[in-house]
Design a protein around this motif. Structure first.
Motif, short mmCIF file in Angstrom:
data_model
loop_
_atom_site.label_atom_id
_atom_site.label_comp_id
_atom_site.label_asym_id
_atom_site.label_seq_id
_atom_site.Cartn_x
_atom_site.Cartn_y
_atom_site.Cartn_z
N VAL A 98 0.86 -1.19 0.00
CA VAL A 98 0.00 0.00 0.00
C VAL A 98 0.90 1.23 0.00
N TYR A 99 0.64 2.16 -0.93
CA TYR A 99 1.51 3.32 -1.11
C TYR A 99 0.70 4.61 -1.14
N ASN A 100 1.37 5.68 -0.75
CA ASN A 100 0.74 6.99 -0.71
C ASN A 100 1.07 7.80 -1.96
N VAL A 101 0.06 8.47 -2.52
CA VAL A 101 0.25 9.40 -3.62
C VAL A 101 -0.39 10.73 -3.21
N GLU A 102 0.38 11.81 -3.30
CA GLU A 102 -0.10 13.12 -2.88
C GLU A 102 -0.23 14.04 -4.08
N TYR A 103 -1.32 14.79 -4.12
CA TYR A 103 -1.63 15.67 -5.24
C TYR A 103 -1.78 17.12 -4.75
N GLU A 104 -1.54 18.04 -5.67
CA GLU A 104 -1.84 19.44 -5.42
C GLU A 104 -2.90 19.89 -6.41
N ILE A 105 -4.00 20.43 -5.89
CA ILE A 105 -5.10 20.91 -6.73
C ILE A 105 -5.07 22.44 -6.69
N THR A 106 -5.11 23.04 -7.87
CA THR A 106 -5.02 24.50 -7.97
C THR A 106 -6.21 25.05 -8.72
N ASP A 107 -6.81 26.09 -8.17
CA ASP A 107 -7.88 26.83 -8.85
C ASP A 107 -7.20 27.78 -9.84
N THR A 108 -7.46 27.59 -11.15
CA THR A 108 -6.76 28.38 -12.16
C THR A 108 -7.10 29.86 -12.11
N LYS A 109 -8.24 30.23 -11.49
CA LYS A 109 -8.62 31.65 -11.42
C LYS A 109 -8.06 32.31 -10.16
N SER A 110 -8.35 31.72 -9.02
CA SER A 110 -7.93 32.34 -7.75
C SER A 110 -6.52 31.95 -7.34
N LYS A 111 -5.96 30.91 -8.00
CA LYS A 111 -4.63 30.39 -7.69
C LYS A 111 -4.54 29.76 -6.29
N GLU A 112 -5.69 29.54 -5.69
CA GLU A 112 -5.70 28.85 -4.41
C GLU A 112 -5.31 27.39 -4.62
N THR A 113 -4.66 26.78 -3.63
CA THR A 113 -4.21 25.40 -3.73
C THR A 113 -4.68 24.57 -2.55
N CYS A 114 -4.71 23.30 -2.77
CA CYS A 114 -5.08 22.34 -1.73
C CYS A 114 -4.35 21.03 -2.03
N THR A 115 -3.85 20.37 -1.01
CA THR A 115 -3.19 19.07 -1.19
C THR A 115 -4.09 17.96 -0.67
N ARG A 116 -4.09 16.87 -1.41
CA ARG A 116 -4.86 15.69 -1.00
C ARG A 116 -3.99 14.44 -1.17
N SER A 117 -4.12 13.50 -0.26
CA SER A 117 -3.37 12.24 -0.32
C SER A 117 -4.34 11.07 -0.44
N PHE A 118 -3.93 10.08 -1.24
CA PHE A 118 -4.73 8.87 -1.43
C PHE A 118 -3.83 7.65 -1.37
N LEU A 119 -4.41 6.55 -0.92
CA LEU A 119 -3.67 5.30 -0.82
C LEU A 119 -3.96 4.43 -2.04
#
Length: 283
Positions: free
Chosen positions: A71-92
């Protein structure tokens, strides 16, 4: 009490994975793939789906070892192209093995009466993860090598993930005089060169699963001996006294079976004859 409540709220915010300056940025992300097959190509961006428009997704961390179950972890960064706000999410992601082994074996096996059925001489097993499964091979059904007759048996093998393969074959226990070399792999083969300067190489396969191979080194002929195994696709020669291939540690060579009964030499070993893809015909 207020201080404790503030600490708990901060902890909950941290676990959510969002790192934007505005707490209202909470994109909807769904995990669409939770398992991938071992030893296969993969794209981490296909594991998740962004349900909101105007978002970009980038892979920050990919801990997957595709050659090892786990079982392995993959982490992503999600970016709003307009506001440039970001959020990170991790999934197994779980690397699994759900592909069964493959048993290579002809539908019929013939052995002389009072001879042991040595399956290693007939069977080859390949698996996408486990290296050697011959020791895991079991037989379902009964046969008696001391009595001439026809027997149906099923070979069963399971890999470390309990994927199962089955192969049902007919075993013919025959009198020695029932078998002829024309009906088996046994016999003498040669490569029919039409060249006065090259002596034809020769391969002899015997019923006791030993062989002799005569190779032309241009400066002279040399014969090597050893043992061989076979399945419905290949004959494998093994000789401790000779390196067959360019690899110095290799003492085996695979010879391909052809539909017309001929054999194709697959070695890349440097010699005048045989050379790679030469065809041996039974004499």
């Amino acid at each position: 009490m207020k201080k404790l409540t503030l600490v708990l709220l901060c902890l909950i915010f941290f676990i959510s994975g969002c790192s934007s300056k505005k707490s209202t940025f909470n994109p909807s992300i769904s995990q669409v793939i939770k398992e991938i097959e071992v030893n296969t190509d993969y794209d981490p961006l296909t594991f998740i789906r962004c349900n909101d428009s105007g978002m970009t997704v980038d892979v920050i961390t990919d801990e997957i070892i595709i050659h090892t179950l786990g079982v392995y972890n993959v982490e992503y960064e999600i970016t709003d192209t307009k506001s440039k706000e970001t959020c990170t999410r991790s999934f197994l992601i779980t690397v699994v093995d759900k592909i069964a082994p493959v048993i290579y074996l002809t539908d019929e096996i013939s052995i002389p009466v009072n001879h042991d059925l040595d399956l290693s001489s007939f069977v080859q097993i390949q698996d996408n993860y486990d290296a050697n499964l011959m020791s895991k091979l079991t037989i379902e059904g009964e046969y008696d090598t001391s009595k001439v007759g026809e027997y149906r048996i099923t070979l069963i093998v399971r890999d470390s993930s309990q994927n199962e393969a089955r192969k049902t074959v007919t075993v013919y226990v025959e009198d020695d005089d029932q078998q002829t070399e024309d009906d088996t792999i046994y016999g003498t083969y040669s490569v029919p060169y039409n060249n006065d300067y090259i002596t034809n190489p020769r391969l002899v396969l015997l019923k006791d699963h030993t062989f002799s191979l005569t190779i032309n080194y241009c400066s002279g002929m040399q014969t090597f001996t050893g043992t061989f195994t076979e399945n419905d696709l290949y004959v494998t020669l093994t000789s401790d006294g000779f390196t067959f291939d360019d690899n110095p540690s290799s003492s085996t060579i695979t010879i391909q079976k052809n539909e017309d009964g001929s054999l194709t030499y697959m070695s890349s070993y440097a010699a005048c004859s045989p050379i790679k893809n030469d065809i041996f015909y039974k004499e």
